[in-house]
Design a protein around this motif. Structure first.
Motif, PDB file in Angstrom:
ATOM      1  N   UNK A 116       0.824  -1.209   0.000  1.00  0.00           N
ATOM      2  CA  UNK A 116       0.000   0.000   0.000  1.00  0.00           C
ATOM      3  C   UNK A 116       0.857   1.258   0.000  1.00  0.00           C
ATOM      4  N   UNK A 117       1.936   1.250   0.790  1.00  0.00           N
ATOM      5  CA  UNK A 117       2.823   2.413   0.875  1.00  0.00           C
ATOM      6  C   UNK A 117       3.536   2.647  -0.449  1.00  0.00           C
ATOM      7  N   UNK A 118       3.970   1.560  -1.089  1.00  0.00           N
ATOM      8  CA  UNK A 118       4.655   1.668  -2.393  1.00  0.00           C
ATOM      9  C   UNK A 118       3.694   2.243  -3.435  1.00  0.00           C
ATOM     10  N   UNK A 119       2.469   1.714  -3.451  1.00  0.00           N
ATOM     11  CA  UNK A 119       1.456   2.176  -4.396  1.00  0.00           C
ATOM     12  C   UNK A 119       1.159   3.662  -4.196  1.00  0.00           C
ATOM     13  N   UNK A 120       0.987   4.067  -2.963  1.00  0.00           N
ATOM     14  CA  UNK A 120       0.694   5.459  -2.625  1.00  0.00           C
ATOM     15  C   UNK A 120       1.820   6.374  -3.091  1.00  0.00           C
ATOM     16  N   UNK A 121       3.079   5.952  -2.857  1.00  0.00           N
ATOM     17  CA  UNK A 121       4.246   6.742  -3.259  1.00  0.00           C
ATOM     18  C   UNK A 121       4.283   6.908  -4.777  1.00  0.00           C
ATOM     19  N   UNK A 122       4.078   5.826  -5.522  1.00  0.00           N
ATOM     20  CA  UNK A 122       4.122   5.887  -6.984  1.00  0.00           C
ATOM     21  C   UNK A 122       2.982   6.749  -7.541  1.00  0.00           C
ATOM     22  N   UNK A 123       1.821   6.651  -6.900  1.00  0.00           N
ATOM     23  CA  UNK A 123       0.669   7.439  -7.334  1.00  0.00           C
ATOM     24  C   UNK A 123       0.954   8.938  -7.158  1.00  0.00           C
ATOM     25  N   UNK A 124       1.559   9.317  -5.994  1.00  0.00           N
ATOM     26  CA  UNK A 124       1.861  10.726  -5.750  1.00  0.00           C
ATOM     27  C   UNK A 124       2.933  11.227  -6.718  1.00  0.00           C
ATOM     28  N   UNK A 125       3.896  10.363  -7.040  1.00  0.00           N
ATOM     29  CA  UNK A 125       4.936  10.755  -8.009  1.00  0.00           C
ATOM     30  C   UNK A 125       4.323  10.995  -9.386  1.00  0.00           C
ATOM     31  N   UNK A 126       3.394  10.127  -9.767  1.00  0.00           N
ATOM     32  CA  UNK A 126       2.730  10.250 -11.064  1.00  0.00           C
ATOM     33  C   UNK A 126       1.944  11.563 -11.137  1.00  0.00           C
ATOM     34  N   UNK A 127       1.194  11.859 -10.077  1.00  0.00           N
ATOM     35  CA  UNK A 127       0.379  13.081 -10.087  1.00  0.00           C
ATOM     36  C   UNK A 127       1.271  14.325 -10.079  1.00  0.00           C
ATOM     37  N   UNK A 128       2.385  14.271  -9.373  1.00  0.00           N
ATOM     38  CA  UNK A 128       3.333  15.392  -9.340  1.00  0.00           C
ATOM     39  C   UNK A 128       3.914  15.622 -10.744  1.00  0.00           C
ATOM     40  N   UNK A 129       4.257  14.523 -11.441  1.00  0.00           N
ATOM     41  CA  UNK A 129       4.800  14.618 -12.802  1.00  0.00           C
ATOM     42  C   UNK A 129       3.799  15.216 -13.772  1.00  0.00           C
ATOM     43  N   UNK A 130       2.546  14.780 -13.640  1.00  0.00           N
ATOM     44  CA  UNK A 130       1.493  15.307 -14.513  1.00  0.00           C
ATOM     45  C   UNK A 130       1.285  16.804 -14.256  1.00  0.00           C
ATOM     46  N   UNK A 131       1.331  17.202 -13.009  1.00  0.00           N
ATOM     47  CA  UNK A 131       1.163  18.602 -12.631  1.00  0.00           C
ATOM     48  C   UNK A 131       2.255  19.444 -13.297  1.00  0.00           C
ATOM     49  N   UNK A 132       3.480  18.954 -13.253  1.00  0.00           N
ATOM     50  CA  UNK A 132       4.598  19.693 -13.839  1.00  0.00           C
ATOM     51  C   UNK A 132       4.525  19.693 -15.370  1.00  0.00           C
ATOM     52  N   UNK A 133       4.065  18.577 -15.947  1.00  0.00           N
ATOM     53  CA  UNK A 133       3.956  18.479 -17.399  1.00  0.00           C
ATOM     54  C   UNK A 133       2.918  19.467 -17.940  1.00  0.00           C
ATOM     55  N   UNK A 134       1.875  19.716 -17.172  1.00  0.00           N
ATOM     56  CA  UNK A 134       0.807  20.634 -17.586  1.00  0.00           C
ATOM     57  C   UNK A 134       1.229  22.098 -17.526  1.00  0.00           C
ATOM     58  N   UNK A 135       2.351  22.391 -16.921  1.00  0.00           N
ATOM     59  CA  UNK A 135       2.807  23.781 -16.799  1.00  0.00           C
ATOM     60  C   UNK A 135       3.427  24.305 -18.092  1.00  0.00           C
ATOM     61  N   UNK A 136       3.933  23.415 -18.911  1.00  0.00           N
ATOM     62  CA  UNK A 136       4.683  23.873 -20.100  1.00  0.00           C
ATOM     63  C   UNK A 136       3.723  24.419 -21.173  1.00  0.00           C
ATOM     64  N   UNK A 137       4.291  25.314 -22.041  1.00  0.00           N
ATOM     65  CA  UNK A 137       3.519  25.881 -23.137  1.00  0.00           C
ATOM     66  C   UNK A 137       3.485  24.890 -24.290  1.00  0.00           C
ATOM     67  N   UNK A 138       2.331  24.769 -24.892  1.00  0.00           N
ATOM     68  CA  UNK A 138       2.225  23.875 -26.057  1.00  0.00           C
ATOM     69  C   UNK A 138       1.822  24.717 -27.243  1.00  0.00           C
ATOM     70  N   UNK A 139       2.507  24.561 -28.366  1.00  0.00           N
ATOM     71  CA  UNK A 139       2.217  25.342 -29.591  1.00  0.00           C
ATOM     72  C   UNK A 139       1.286  24.627 -30.501  1.00  0.00           C
TER      73      UNK A 139
END
Length: 139
Positions: A116-139
């Protein structure tokens, strides 16, 4: 042999303690210049009748910075303006040090994180990555 707590409660160590007083520094005004309130306790660790050799070696190892070359454990107190209060403080300090140095340290068991702890950690990493990916400008 009795437990350390029993030996302390019966006051065995008091007969082996030597007290020395001197003038203390700090607050107190004129009183401090007249009265010897600082108390220094000396305990002859090597010749103590109430400690086993095993206990002596443990204390020697853990409190080596408080033990002189002659084998005396030395503690001092000068917090209070009364010699009697400082004497009580230094005796309490002595007992605490002895008890703490003879405590057995708990052995740490190595553990692994649960699924459960491993799953939770990976899920938070995934959401953090998506949050950062959405910040960039797309042309």
């Amino acid at each position: 042999m009795q437990s350390l707590r029993e030996r302390i409660e019966k006051g065995y160590f008091l007969s082996e303690m030597n007290f020395q007083t001197s003038r203390s520094g700090g607050a107190g005004g004129q009183h401090i210049n007249k009265v010897e309130t600082k108390v220094q306790l000396s305990f002859d660790l090597e010749n103590s009748m109430f400690l086993t050799e095993e206990e002596k070696s443990l204390i020697r190892e853990k409190l080596k910075n408080k033990i002189t070359d002659d084998g005396f454990l030395q503690i001092q107190a000068q917090e209070k303006r009364s010699q009697l209060q400082n004497k009580e403080i230094v005796i309490r300090k002595f007992y605490k040090l002895i008890q703490k140095s003879l405590e057995k340290k708990k052995v740490r068991k190595a553990t692994k994180p649960g699924k459960g702890a491993i799953e939770k950690r990976l899920k938070s990493k995934k959401s953090q990555g998506e949050k950062k990916a959405n910040r960039s400008w797309k042309y």
